[in-house]
Write a protein that holds these residues in place. Sequence first.
Motif: not given
Length: 319
Positions: A153-182
């Motif tokens: 995989p990429p030598t730098t860890t993938l930011p999975i929280q941001h990947v999740a939002q772009a992937a249509g899986f879960a919204y990234f809440n930047p205040i809580a630093f948590l993803n939220v799923h529908p």
Amino acid sequence: MTVTSSPEQKRIFLSSLRRSLGQLGLDIVHPFAAQSYNATTLGQSNPMPTFNQTSTLSIIVGSHKTFWKTFLAQHYPSKFNSEAEAKDPMDHYCERLIPRVTLQALQDAQLYSDKEGQEFTTAFSVAFSHWRITVPPAGTPSPGSKPTGFVAPPTTTLPIQHVAQAAGFAYFNPIAFLNVHPVYGPWFGMRAIVMVDLPYDLSDNEELLITETNRTGTYSRDSKPIEVNPAFEKLTSEEIEVRNAALEVTKTALLTKGWNAEDWMNWVAFRQSLTQDRPDWISWRYSDNQMRYHYKKQPEFLEECAIKFQQGQEQCTSI
């Protein structure tokens, strides 16, 4: 040698992977195109591999509250082979098994073979969500073994929280630093991203849709990026502003005090505050034991829970 896939082979691969991951307690299997993340600002600086596909099949692998019991049932610290495994048993569980079942699913679909004279591979990679990269990366074939198609995989860890939002899986809440799923709200964990040299299309979502008879997979039919926080979807803009301000105040107070594992209940309360306008999410809430381990990471508590669960008891030490 690499092999060209057919739609039926990809269907078999997804079906096998879904079944195996579900048996491991990893009930979240969400497909998307790597390019949806690579098109973002973060993705441009730290892209996911695409294997020269125009739309590359990638899969977020995760879990929700049911993972706890599945994990406890197989947790035997006496069988650990290293200090690192004893320190982070859940991370190592995922590192050990997710690449293995991915390769097995490719083999089931006749997209991988190590038979003498019939060797062929399909390139794949697995990036994990925890903030470290194992050396060598989990999934790397042992020295002297035949190639499997695994790509680091990429030598730098993938930011999975941001990947999740772009992937249509879960919204990234930047205040809580948590993803939220529908559907799950904040009550889920992302374990890894599997990337495969296969084309992604909407039929992959149809193949992996969660149904009444199969609870492993995804709820998304199209994997379009989630732009609106599901926690606030029924609120007015003024109400959202009030909610965000309250989150900011609570977060600032927690961070100002500094991290202390003994304050884990305060962090649980902060997480749960994201659900106050979505009572339908309460059924996905983690058990108290599961949350205690998540925040405190006490191996001895995890072992106690496993022993009692294996003996037919539900409750560990009182909270």
